[in-house]
Scaffold this active site. Sequence first.
Site, PDB file in Angstrom:
ATOM      1  N   GLN A   1     -22.627 -19.509  -6.323  1.00 58.97           N
ATOM      2  CA  GLN A   1     -22.593 -18.837  -7.625  1.00 58.97           C
ATOM      3  C   GLN A   1     -21.138 -18.698  -8.099  1.00 58.97           C
ATOM      4  O   GLN A   1     -20.816 -18.979  -9.260  1.00 58.97           O
ATOM      5  CB  GLN A   1     -23.244 -17.463  -7.481  1.00 58.97           C
ATOM      6  CG  GLN A   1     -23.029 -16.519  -8.643  1.00 58.97           C
ATOM      7  CD  GLN A   1     -23.831 -15.247  -8.484  1.00 58.97           C
ATOM      8  OE1 GLN A   1     -25.048 -15.272  -8.570  1.00 58.97           O
ATOM      9  NE2 GLN A   1     -23.174 -14.131  -8.227  1.00 58.97           N
TER      10      GLN A   1
ATOM     11  N   ASP B   1     -22.169 -14.841  -2.420  1.00 54.42           N
ATOM     12  CA  ASP B   1     -22.912 -15.836  -3.204  1.00 54.42           C
ATOM     13  C   ASP B   1     -21.930 -16.948  -3.561  1.00 54.42           C
ATOM     14  O   ASP B   1     -21.490 -17.065  -4.699  1.00 54.42           O
ATOM     15  CB  ASP B   1     -23.500 -15.174  -4.445  1.00 54.42           C
ATOM     16  CG  ASP B   1     -24.444 -14.042  -4.082  1.00 54.42           C
ATOM     17  OD1 ASP B   1     -25.614 -14.326  -3.807  1.00 54.42           O
ATOM     18  OD2 ASP B   1     -23.994 -12.879  -4.025  1.00 54.42           O
TER      19      ASP B   1
ATOM     20  N   GLY C   1     -27.915  -4.454  -9.805  1.00 42.33           N
ATOM     21  CA  GLY C   1     -28.213  -3.085  -9.419  1.00 42.33           C
ATOM     22  C   GLY C   1     -28.627  -2.932  -7.967  1.00 42.33           C
ATOM     23  O   GLY C   1     -28.447  -3.826  -7.155  1.00 42.33           O
TER      24      GLY C   1
ATOM     25  N   GLY D   1     -20.995  -3.670  -0.875  1.00 43.23           N
ATOM     26  CA  GLY D   1     -20.490  -4.972  -1.347  1.00 43.23           C
ATOM     27  C   GLY D   1     -20.166  -4.901  -2.835  1.00 43.23           C
ATOM     28  O   GLY D   1     -19.080  -5.285  -3.279  1.00 43.23           O
ATOM     29  N   HIS D   2     -21.134  -4.385  -3.616  1.00 42.16           N
ATOM     30  CA  HIS D   2     -20.899  -4.206  -5.061  1.00 42.16           C
ATOM     31  C   HIS D   2     -19.703  -3.276  -5.289  1.00 42.16           C
ATOM     32  O   HIS D   2     -18.864  -3.525  -6.149  1.00 42.16           O
ATOM     33  CB  HIS D   2     -22.125  -3.563  -5.726  1.00 42.16           C
ATOM     34  CG  HIS D   2     -23.383  -4.365  -5.667  1.00 42.16           C
ATOM     35  ND1 HIS D   2     -24.497  -3.939  -4.986  1.00 42.16           N
ATOM     36  CD2 HIS D   2     -23.719  -5.550  -6.224  1.00 42.16           C
ATOM     37  CE1 HIS D   2     -25.475  -4.830  -5.136  1.00 42.16           C
ATOM     38  NE2 HIS D   2     -25.027  -5.819  -5.877  1.00 42.16           N
TER      39      HIS D   2
END
Length: 281
Positions: free
Chosen positions: A153, A150, A31, A36-37
């Site tokens: 990740q 990331d 959230g 970027g999201h």
Amino acid sequence: MRIISSIKQMQEFCRRQRQKGKVIALVPTMGYLHEGHLSLMEEGRRRADLLIISIFVNPTQFGKGEDYQEYPRDLECDKGLARKVGVDVIFAPETSLMYPSGYQTWVEVTEVTKNLCGASRPGHFSGVTTVVAKLFNISKPHIALFGEKDFQQLVAIKRMVADLNFDIEIVGMPTVREEDGLALSSRNTYLSTQERTAALSLSRSLRRARGFITSGERSAPRIIRAVKAIVGREKLIDIDYIKICDVESLKELRKIDQRAVLALAVRLGKIRLIDNCILEP
Ligand code: AMP
């Protein structure tokens, strides 16, 4: 756009969508959405019939003394942004639903999580891979999108998907930056003006490193030294690590004769920032 917080309801909804032949894309997030999201969501929108995002600040990926409590949250604002990019469903479960009492199962990718952030944040990646595996089982996506910002990740999730035979395509998306180079991050909201200026040294140092590669430099230690000189000049910054690694194994390289990632992590006061770039010899 639907907001679903029940795991059961989410599973039933996704099962029905799959039966109807819909292609499902999932974008997992914590959230406090930014561009970027949104770039991940836009790509998911292009590739799938049904676009699901999850908004869940996952406690198991935060270590002791890290910023789980302080992590920025604004579900109302997130809803508005998600609606604008055409998200169909926001899955926003309560922590107690995701980790009910008696919870004791962990997904651990052992090797690629040892170096870089894995070394500085013990337990972080098992929290990440565990929650992502849970989100995959809940939303049954065909495609899931993650940011290269990331990088470790992304590598760990690809490894998990291959090793555990998840039938899901993992799509990595390029890092979205502010015009001045700062990689977008929900945590940027906590940077003071001076800290933000200091943080620009990260992307500046990455550009410098790429310049070295273009001009033929192949020695990792020499490039790291140059990067350290740029970032280390900033008084407000404490360097956690600056490393050049193979893009798949994430093992450190001395000579850059294969595709490599230059990854760095720093502390600016209480805020931890990471950034990286790919070095193509
Ligand atoms: P987070 O909410 O920070 O867990 O991030 C959710 C997803 O968005 C992860 O796959 C991140 O890698 C990705 N992401 C975060 N920041 C950026 C960025 N600046 N550019 C592209 N993707 C990003």
